[in-house]
Write a protein that holds these residues in place. Structure first.
Motif, PDB file in Angstrom:
ATOM      1  N   SER A  16       0.831  -1.196   0.000  1.00 52.82           N
ATOM      2  CA  SER A  16       0.000   0.000   0.000  1.00 52.82           C
ATOM      3  C   SER A  16       0.868   1.248   0.000  1.00 52.82           C
ATOM      4  O   SER A  16       2.051   1.205   0.313  1.00 52.82           O
ATOM      5  CB  SER A  16      -0.907   0.012   1.234  1.00 52.82           C
ATOM      6  N   GLN A  20       2.408  -0.471   4.169  1.00 50.69           N
ATOM      7  CA  GLN A  20       2.081  -1.773   4.739  1.00 50.69           C
ATOM      8  C   GLN A  20       2.472  -2.863   3.750  1.00 50.69           C
ATOM      9  O   GLN A  20       2.137  -2.793   2.577  1.00 50.69           O
ATOM     10  CB  GLN A  20       0.597  -1.869   5.074  1.00 50.69           C
ATOM     11  N   TYR A  25      -0.410  -7.283   5.862  1.00 55.97           N
ATOM     12  CA  TYR A  25      -1.832  -7.491   5.571  1.00 55.97           C
ATOM     13  C   TYR A  25      -2.278  -8.921   5.844  1.00 55.97           C
ATOM     14  O   TYR A  25      -3.376  -9.150   6.338  1.00 55.97           O
ATOM     15  CB  TYR A  25      -2.166  -7.122   4.125  1.00 55.97           C
ATOM     16  N   THR A  26      -1.454  -9.904   5.504  1.00 58.01           N
ATOM     17  CA  THR A  26      -1.871 -11.290   5.761  1.00 58.01           C
ATOM     18  C   THR A  26      -2.019 -11.537   7.255  1.00 58.01           C
ATOM     19  O   THR A  26      -2.914 -12.266   7.676  1.00 58.01           O
ATOM     20  CB  THR A  26      -0.892 -12.321   5.158  1.00 58.01           C
ATOM     21  N   LYS A  28      -2.722  -9.127   9.520  1.00 56.15           N
ATOM     22  CA  LYS A  28      -3.882  -8.325   9.924  1.00 56.15           C
ATOM     23  C   LYS A  28      -5.192  -9.037   9.583  1.00 56.15           C
ATOM     24  O   LYS A  28      -6.154  -8.980  10.348  1.00 56.15           O
ATOM     25  CB  LYS A  28      -3.806  -6.965   9.221  1.00 56.15           C
ATOM     26  N   LEU A  29      -5.209  -9.720   8.450  1.00 54.22           N
ATOM     27  CA  LEU A  29      -6.419 -10.422   8.002  1.00 54.22           C
ATOM     28  C   LEU A  29      -6.459 -11.880   8.467  1.00 54.22           C
ATOM     29  O   LEU A  29      -7.340 -12.630   8.063  1.00 54.22           O
ATOM     30  CB  LEU A  29      -6.524 -10.351   6.476  1.00 54.22           C
TER      31      LEU A  29
END
Length: 161
Positions: A16, A20, A25-26, A28-29
Motif C-alpha cells: 500500500s 504496509q 496485511y496477511t 492483519k487479516l
C-alpha cells in the motif's frame, strides 16, 4: 533489513501507499497460509519485521505485534520461527499512549498462548522485564495483573528464571 523499495512491483513487498507490506496485511487479516507462502518467497526474505514504523506512521506495528494484538498464537509462532523480533515496540493505534513489546501486548489482551510462544522464542525471554516508553509504563507481568489475566501471569511465572 534490506532498504525500503521505492516502487511497487510484483517482487516488491510493499502492498500500500502507506507502506504496509503484503505480510503485514496477511497477519492483519489472519491469513496464516498466505503468510507462510510469503515468508518462503525470496522477495520477502528480511522483511518479517517491516510494519509501519519504517514509513513514518505513528501507529507503528510489526506483523508480530499485530498478531499478538489479535491473540493469534499460530501466526505469532510462524513469524517467530521466521525471525520476527520479539523486542520491537509497537502501538496498535495512533492514540495508543502505551507502547508495548509484543509480550506486553499479549499480556494486555490476555493471550496466554501468545505469551508462551514469545517466551519460547530465541530472544523472547529477554523481553520479560522490558517496560518501553516513558513512565508510566509497565513490564509484561504488570500488564497481566492490570488486565486481570491470570493465565498470562501463570505463563510468565512458569518462564521466569
Amino acid at each position: 533489513m534490506p532498504p525500503l523499495p521505492t516502487a511497487i512491483s510484483p517482487l516488491c513487498p510493499l502492498a500500500s501507499a502507506s507502506g504496509q507490506t503484503a505480510l503485514f496485511y496477511t497477519v492483519k487479516l489472519e491469513m496464516a497460509d498466505a503468510a507462510a507462502v510469503l515468508l518462503r518467497a525470496p522477495p520477502c526474505a528480511g522483511y518479517v519485521d517491516l510494519g509501519l514504523a519504517e514509513v513514518g506512521c505513528a501507529a507503528s506495528s510489526s506483523p508480530l505485534y499485530v498478531a499478538v494484538s489479535r491473540g493469534d498464537a499460530e501466526m505469532a509462532r510462524l513469524l517467530l520461527r521466521n525471525g520476527a523480533d520479539p523486542a520491537l515496540v509497537g502501538q496498535h493505534r495512533r492514540t495508543d499512549d502505551w507502547p508495548r513489546t509484543p509480550l506486553g501486548k499479549a499480556c494486555a489482551v490476555g493471550s496466554a498462548a501468545c505469551v508462551q510462544a514469545i517466551l519460547s522464542a530465541p530472544r523472547g525471554l529477554a523481553t520479560l522485564n522490558v517496560a518501553p516508553g516513558a513512565p508510566p509504563s509497565r513490564v509484561a507481568l504488570l500488564e497481566c495483573v492490570w488486565a486481570l489475566h491470570a493465565p498470562c501471569v501463570e505463563a510468565l511465572l512458569a518462564h521466569d528464571d
